[in-house]
Design an enzyme around this catalytic site. Structure first.
Site, short mmCIF file in Angstrom:
data_model
loop_
_atom_site.label_atom_id
_atom_site.label_comp_id
_atom_site.label_asym_id
_atom_site.label_seq_id
_atom_site.Cartn_x
_atom_site.Cartn_y
_atom_site.Cartn_z
N ILE A 548 0.94 -1.19 0.03
CA ILE A 548 -0.08 -0.01 0.10
C ILE A 548 0.97 1.43 -0.14
O ILE A 548 1.73 1.56 0.99
CB ILE A 548 -1.05 -0.18 1.23
CG1 ILE A 548 -1.62 -1.32 1.25
CG2 ILE A 548 -1.86 1.20 1.26
CD1 ILE A 548 -2.44 -1.32 2.61
N HIS A 549 0.70 2.19 -0.91
CA HIS A 549 1.73 3.36 -1.25
C HIS A 549 1.01 4.55 -0.71
O HIS A 549 -0.19 4.91 -1.29
CB HIS A 549 2.14 3.35 -2.47
CG HIS A 549 3.22 4.36 -2.71
ND1 HIS A 549 4.61 4.12 -2.04
CD2 HIS A 549 3.19 5.35 -3.40
CE1 HIS A 549 5.18 5.18 -2.65
NE2 HIS A 549 4.66 6.20 -3.43
#
Length: 574
Positions: A548-549
């Site tokens: 998850i960025h």
């Protein structure tokens, strides 16, 4: 006060202290409602249904329904006529409470004995054990207080403006009183939950007379006895002292720190345990002069690279360290200061000393098996730790003591993690085996944990040293990197303050045997990855996972550099 017609105190702190005294003195719930301050009513007011005992239908866990075990440990009319209770639990901490409520839900007649012997400084507390009263809960909240201060400073870089010169000050008493109010509400909730589950709460010190009988001593010194078919020891432990003259008069422990009414000022923390580093960390973060005195290595039992990373970070953020020494004398001066003298651990070298406002001893904990007179029941304890030795046999499994009807859970059980969630899970599963026909045992492997130092440390599985010892250096591959979370880029601090490490076994398809992360919110991160180790995830599985960025947790999905390669693991940016 309301029932006697007296006027309630006007100051909130005084009203709060009245409530805390009421809870800890064993006041009944309805009496508590009369003493609590009006502003706290929504916070402390229990559901009426939670005060009155009720019989509720219970659906046994799936493993209990499907078990083919002989239910010889279930309550029978003969046993009910012989003993006062089917199950007596000595210790009202997290594990004991969880075990008691589960057993009661399964139909057992249950009692919990809980009594807090005052510390050397006279500190005592309510139902709930170490974690709630003088451990995890107040520690995490005081750690949060330091984070709030950092966020306030960072806010200026994000455009927030503050009136005046923008400086920060901290009020120790306000923090302590508000934290103690929250703990008081938890004490109150636990008592009402026991009442709701029809668990008898005995606010007395319990000592074994024999394997089925305990002597109870209440706070007034009155004694009585009660009997039980099965007994669970969940007494936990208390802080150790150094064994020096005057130390109990001059020093405090973690039993005292979280309810200390006066700001600690210049503080010496003796010890290098996680409790020592956590306390020194939040004291420094709150603006106090804090020094850690350690005789050897920090965080024994944890990954030493990560432990040293923590010490380095703390040192650069104001915490002092005195390494390789032990206290040799402690005395209180006429000025009220405490003078501490120390000498090298090795025994050779110069003596030194300094003066402090507060000295906190955090060198470890001892088990309360002597206090509950375990020897009278014939319970085997470890000669060094004094903890109860689990036999790993019978229905009790790992928690089974040397006495057939006596069991141990939590910190008092020798050789297992001293962690609240471990005690809770072990207590619930033990109750299901004893009274629900389950055969499910506690899995003590791959238990995640977090050390709440200024740079937090989350880990699960083996430390690098332990992995090498178990598998051999040639069979271990270590993927690692230092990094800086995005949130710290704008205030321009924390360059490579964070670190992540994954340890794999090459001969087992690069199965992950350890994961470690240093940074912020590491408990939230490592909790999720822990399931991977339990399911025998490999490094290939981790590489296939989409991160998850932009988050700190995604660093685990992008690791490429190994220690074996000798590559530069320092981060260049987000």
């Amino acid at each position: 006060r309301a029932s006697s017609g007296e006027e309630s105190p006007q100051s909130s702190p005084e009203r709060a202290k009245i409530l805390r005294r009421a809870v800890r003195s064993g006041a009944q719930p309805f009496r508590l409602l009369l003493t609590q301050r009006p502003a706290c009513r929504p916070r402390f007011l229990p559901n009426v249904a939670a005060i009155l005992p009720q019989k509720r239908p219970f659906s046994a866990p799936a493993e209990a329904k499907n078990s083919s075990l002989n239910h010889s440990h279930s309550a029978t009319p003969e046993k009910m006529a012989t003993y006062d209770y089917d199950l007596l639990i000595i210790g009202g901490g997290s594990g004991g409470l969880a075990c008691s409520k589960e057993a009661a839900a399964l139909g057992a007649r249950v009692a919990v004995c809980d009594f807090v012997t005052p510390s050397a400084q006279g500190t005592t507390w309510g139902l709930g054990g170490t974690c709630v009263n003088v451990g995890c809960i107040p520690k995490k909240l005081m750690h949060q207080a330091t984070l709030v201060a950092e966020y306030a400073e960072d806010a200026k870089s994000y455009g927030w403006k503050f009136a005046g010169d923008g400086s920060k000050t901290h009020d120790w008493e306000t923090m302590v009183n508000n934290i103690q109010d929250h703990i008081c509400s938890l004490n109150f909730r636990y008592r009402t939950e026991l009442r709701e589950k029809s668990v008898k709460y005995l606010n007395s010190l319990a000592r074994f007379v024999d394997a089925h009988t305990v002597e109870l001593t209440d706070k007034k010194g009155n004694t009585s006895t009660c009997t039980a078919d099965k007994i669970v020891v969940a007494t936990g432990g208390r802080p150790k002292y150094l064994g020096l003259p005057n130390e109990k008069e001059c020093c405090i422990t973690s039993d005292d720190l979280f309810s200390l009414q006066k700001a600690p000022g210049k503080t010496l923390v003796v010890g290098a345990s996680y409790v020592a580093l956590e306390c020194a960390g939040f004291l420094s973060g709150l603006g106090y002069d804090a020094t850690v005195m350690m005789r050897s290595i920090p965080l024994r039992g944890f990954d030493q690279q990560c432990a040293e990373h923590i010490c380095t970070y703390m040192q650069t953020h104001g915490t002092r360290f005195i390494r390789g020494v032990i206290p040799s004398a402690i005395e209180k001066l006429d000025s009220g200061k405490i003078k501490v003298s120390w000498k090298p651990t090795a025994g050779e070298g110069e003596m030194a000393s300094d003066e402090y406002d507060t000295v906190l001893i955090a060198i470890g904990r001892y088990a309360l098996t002597d206090e509950c007179n375990a020897a009278a029941a014939g319970i085997e304890t470890h000669p060094s730790s004094k903890k109860i030795v689990g036999k790993g046999i019978g229905i009790g499994g790992t928690e089974q003591s040397s006495v057939e009807n006596v069991f141990a859970i939590g910190d008092v059980l020798h050789g297992y993690d001293e962690l609240t969630p471990v005690a809770i899970r072990a207590g619930v599963l033990l109750a299901r085996r004893l009274f629900g026909g389950s055969d499910k045992q506690m899995d003590y492997a791959h238990v995640p944990t977090t050390v709440f130092t200024p740079v937090e440390y989350g880990c699960v599985g083996l430390a690098e040293e332990d992995a090498i010892a178990k598998y051999g250096e040639d069979d271990i591959e270590v993927y690692h990197t230092a990094f800086k979370p995005l949130e710290l880029t704008v205030p321009q601090r924390g360059d490579n303050a964070c670190y992540a490490k994954v340890i794999c076994s090459l001969s087992d398809k690069k199965r992950i045997v350890g994961m470690h992360i240093l940074g912020w919110h590491c408990g939230e991160i490592i909790q999720g990855f822990a399931i991977g180790l339990k399911l025998k995830a490999t490094m290939d599985d981790l590489e296939d996972l989409v991160g998850i960025h932009p988050t700190a947790a995604e660093i685990f999905t992008t690791l490429k550099i190994t220690k074996r390669s000798g590559g530069d693991y320092m981060s260049a940016g987000c």
